[in-house]
Design a protein around this motif. Structure first.
Motif, short mmCIF file in Angstrom:
data_model
loop_
_atom_site.label_atom_id
_atom_site.label_comp_id
_atom_site.label_asym_id
_atom_site.label_seq_id
_atom_site.Cartn_x
_atom_site.Cartn_y
_atom_site.Cartn_z
N THR A 143 0.84 -1.19 0.00
CA THR A 143 0.00 0.00 0.00
C THR A 143 0.88 1.24 0.00
N LEU A 144 0.57 2.17 -0.90
CA LEU A 144 1.24 3.48 -0.89
C LEU A 144 0.18 4.49 -0.44
N ALA A 145 0.39 5.11 0.70
CA ALA A 145 -0.59 6.07 1.22
C ALA A 145 0.00 7.47 1.21
N CYS A 146 -0.75 8.41 0.64
CA CYS A 146 -0.32 9.81 0.60
C CYS A 146 -1.58 10.67 0.63
N ALA A 147 -1.62 11.65 1.52
CA ALA A 147 -2.83 12.46 1.67
C ALA A 147 -3.09 13.30 0.41
N ASP A 148 -2.03 13.64 -0.31
CA ASP A 148 -2.16 14.43 -1.54
C ASP A 148 -2.39 13.46 -2.70
N PRO A 149 -3.61 13.45 -3.30
CA PRO A 149 -3.92 12.43 -4.30
C PRO A 149 -2.99 12.46 -5.52
N ALA A 150 -2.63 13.66 -5.98
CA ALA A 150 -1.79 13.74 -7.17
C ALA A 150 -0.38 13.20 -6.87
N ALA A 151 0.15 13.59 -5.72
CA ALA A 151 1.48 13.09 -5.34
C ALA A 151 1.42 11.58 -5.13
N GLY A 152 0.31 11.10 -4.56
CA GLY A 152 0.16 9.66 -4.36
C GLY A 152 0.20 8.90 -5.67
N GLU A 153 -0.49 9.44 -6.68
CA GLU A 153 -0.49 8.78 -8.00
C GLU A 153 0.92 8.75 -8.61
N GLN A 154 1.61 9.87 -8.44
CA GLN A 154 2.98 9.95 -8.99
C GLN A 154 3.88 8.92 -8.30
N LEU A 155 3.77 8.85 -6.97
CA LEU A 155 4.62 7.92 -6.21
C LEU A 155 4.26 6.47 -6.53
N ARG A 165 3.88 -4.55 -6.64
CA ARG A 165 2.66 -3.92 -7.16
C ARG A 165 2.08 -3.06 -6.04
N LEU A 166 1.93 -1.76 -6.31
CA LEU A 166 1.46 -0.82 -5.28
C LEU A 166 -0.01 -0.46 -5.47
N TYR A 167 -0.76 -0.55 -4.39
CA TYR A 167 -2.13 -0.02 -4.36
C TYR A 167 -2.06 1.32 -3.65
N ARG A 168 -3.01 2.21 -3.95
CA ARG A 168 -2.92 3.60 -3.49
C ARG A 168 -4.09 3.94 -2.57
N THR A 169 -3.82 4.78 -1.58
CA THR A 169 -4.89 5.32 -0.74
C THR A 169 -4.46 6.70 -0.25
N THR A 170 -5.44 7.51 0.16
CA THR A 170 -5.08 8.79 0.79
C THR A 170 -5.13 8.67 2.32
N ASP A 171 -5.51 7.49 2.82
CA ASP A 171 -5.68 7.30 4.27
C ASP A 171 -4.34 6.92 4.92
N THR A 172 -3.52 7.91 5.18
CA THR A 172 -2.21 7.63 5.78
C THR A 172 -2.35 7.12 7.21
N THR A 173 -3.36 7.59 7.92
CA THR A 173 -3.54 7.14 9.32
C THR A 173 -3.81 5.64 9.36
N GLY A 174 -4.72 5.18 8.52
CA GLY A 174 -5.04 3.76 8.49
C GLY A 174 -3.84 2.92 8.07
N ALA A 175 -3.11 3.40 7.06
CA ALA A 175 -1.96 2.63 6.56
C ALA A 175 -0.88 2.51 7.63
N GLU A 176 -0.60 3.59 8.32
CA GLU A 176 0.48 3.48 9.32
C GLU A 176 0.02 2.70 10.55
N LEU A 177 -1.26 2.77 10.88
CA LEU A 177 -1.73 2.00 12.04
C LEU A 177 -1.68 0.49 11.77
N ALA A 218 -10.57 3.37 14.40
CA ALA A 218 -11.81 4.15 14.42
C ALA A 218 -11.64 5.38 15.32
N HIS A 219 -10.98 5.19 16.44
CA HIS A 219 -10.75 6.31 17.37
C HIS A 219 -9.93 7.42 16.69
N LEU A 220 -8.98 7.01 15.83
CA LEU A 220 -8.11 8.01 15.17
C LEU A 220 -8.64 8.41 13.79
#
Ligand SMILES: NC(=O)C1=CN([C@@H]2O[C@H](COP(=O)(O)OP(=O)(O)OC[C@H]3O[C@@H](n4cnc5c(N)ncnc54)[C@H](O)[C@@H]3O)[C@@H](O)[C@H]2O)C=CC1
Ligand SMILES: O=C(CO)COP(=O)(O)O
Length: 317
Positions: A143-155, A165-177, A218-220
Motif C-alpha cells: 500500500t502506498l498512502a499519501c494524503a495528496d492524491p496527485a502526489a500519491g499517484e505519482q509515487l 505492485r502498489l495499491y494507493r490510498t489517501t488514508d495515511t492514518t489507516g496505513a500506518e496503524l 476508528a478512534h483516530l
C-alpha cells in the motif's frame, strides 16, 4: 525517475534492489564501504547482489539530490534522522518505509515527517513483504498512502516495479496503524505458539487483535477499509504466521523462555508500549496490546497473559 533510499538495513536494501531494476537508485548508508566493494549487503541481506544501477553512498547530500526519498530506518530513529538532515530534505517526497508508533510522542511515521519537515510531501509504503522476498524478485503487493492524491499517484507509478505492485490510498492514518499494530499481534501470536498453546489460540489472538486494530483506527478516524487491506489484514496475516518475522520470533522466544538477540530490529516492542499508553489515555479496550506490553516489561509471563485474556468479562463479538 530519481529515487534514493535512506537506511541500508534489510528493507531499504531490498527496495533499492527492486527499484534499480527500472532506473538508477542511490542507497544511503552510514557504512557504505563494505557494501560498495562487495556489491552486496552482507550483514543485513546476504546473497542478494546489487544491480548495476544501484549506487551506495555515505553522502546524504548526494542521496538527497533525488526528488523521492524512501525512509527505511527503524521507527524510533526516524525523527532524529530527519532532524539531522532537515535542510537537505525540504520540498522532497518523503516516503516512510518503517512500521511503528513513536514511543516519545504516540504518533506514526507520516506525522513524524509532517512535524519535522512540513515542507515535504509525506507518504508511507507499507504492507505484507519480507525484505528477502522483495530482493529475490518474488511478487509482492503493498500500500502506498499519501494524503495528496496527485502526489500519491505519482509515487505509485514511480515506486511500482516488476515485482512490487502498489495499491494507493489517501488514508495515511489507516496505513500506518495497520503496519504498526500488526507487529504487536505478531508478538502475541509467536508467544502463543512458542508456549505450545496451539494454532487455535493463535487464530483467536489474530482475530481479536484485529478487532483492537480496528478500535484504535476508528478512534483516530482512519478508514475501516484501509485496515481490511494489505497494510492491515494483509500484513497481520503474514507476520503472525511466519518465522521469517522478527516480531513473531521475539514472541516465540518469550513463549519458550529462550534468549533473543536484543540488537534485532523488532518494531512491535516499542509500539506495544506506545499503543498501550495511547489506549489507556483514550480509555480504549486493547487487552492483547496490554498483555504484550506486560510480557515485554516482565510484569506478566505467558500463562499470566493468557489468564488475563481468558478471564475477562464475557461479551458480544
Ligand atoms: N525487514 C523486512 O522484511 C521489513 C522491514 N520493514 C520495516 O523497515 C524498517 C527497517 O527495518 P529493517 O531494514 O528490516 O531493519 P534492519 O535492522 O535490517 O536495518 C536497520 C538499518 O537502519 C540503520 N540505522 C539505524 N539508525 C540509523 C540512523 N540514525 N541513521 C542511519 N541509519 C540508521 C541501521 O544501520 C540499519 O542498517 C522497520 O520499520 C521495519 O518494520 C518493513 C517491511 C519489511
Ligand atoms: O513487516 C514485515 C513484513 O511485512 C517484516 O516483519 P518483521 O519486522 O517482524 O520481520
Amino acid at each position: 525517475m530519481s529515487v534514493s533510499v535512506l537506511g541500508a538495513g534489510a528493507f531499504g536494501t531490498a527496495l533499492a534492489i527492486s527499484l534499480a531494476g527500472k532506473g538508477p537508485v542511490t542507497l544511503w548508508a552510514r557504512d557504505a564501504g563494505d557494501m560498495a566493494a562487495r556489491r552486496e549487503n552482507a550483514k543485513r541481506l546476504p546473497g542478494c547482489p546489487f544491480p548495476d544501477r544501484l549506487s551506495v553512498t555515505e553522502s546524504l547530500a548526494q542521496a538527497a539530490e533525488a526528488e523521492t526519498l524512501l525512509l527505511a530506518v527503524p521507527m524510533q530513529k526516524l525523527r532524529s534522522v530527519l532532524e539531522e538532515h532537515r535542510a537537505a530534505l525540504h520540498g522532497k517526497h518523503l516516503v516512510a518505509c518503517c512500521k511503528g508508533i513513536e514511543l516519545s510522542s504516540g504518533v506514526g511515521p507520516v506525522s513524524v515527517i509532517g512535524e519535522t519537515i512540513p515542507q515535504a510531501t509525506a507518504a508511507i509504503l507499507t504492507g505484507p513483504s519480507f525484505a528477502a522476498d522483495i530482493a529475490r524478485g518474488l511478487p509482492t503487493a503493498l500500500t502506498l498512502a499519501c494524503a495528496d492524491p496527485a502526489a500519491g499517484e505519482q509515487l505509485q507509478a514511480e515506486l511500482t516495479t516488476a515485482n512490487l505492485r502498489l495499491y494507493r490510498t489517501t488514508d495515511t492514518t489507516g496505513a500506518e496503524l495497520g503496519g504498526a499494530l500488526k507487529n504487536v499481534v505478531a508478538i502475541a501470536s509467536g508467544a502463543a505458539i512458542g508456549a505450545g498453546l496451539g494454532e487455535s489460540a493463535r487464530a483467536a489472538l489474530m482475530t481479536r487483535g484485529y478487532a483492537e486494530m480496528q478500535r484504535l483506527a476508528a478512534h483516530l478516524k482512519a478508514e475501516p477499509t484501509t485496515l481490511a487491506g494489505l497494510s492491515g489484514f494483509g500484513d497481520l496475516t503474514l507476520t503472525c504466521t511466519s518465522e521469517q518475522s522478527r516480531n513473531y520470533r521475539l514472541g516465540q522466544s518469550l513463549g519458550q523462555g529462550a534468549p533473543f538477540d536484543l540488537s534485532t530490529t523488532v518494531e512491535g516492542a516499542a509500539t506495544a508500549r506506545a499503543v498501550d499508553t495511547l489506549a489507556r489515555e483514550a480509555a480504549l479496550d486493547m487487552p492483547i496490546t496490554r498483555a504484550v506490553a506486560g510480557l515485554l516489561d516482565n510484569q506478566l509471563d505467558v500463562a499470566g497473559a493468557m489468564k488475563s485474556l481468558l478471564t475477562r468479562p464475557l461479551k458480544e463479538e
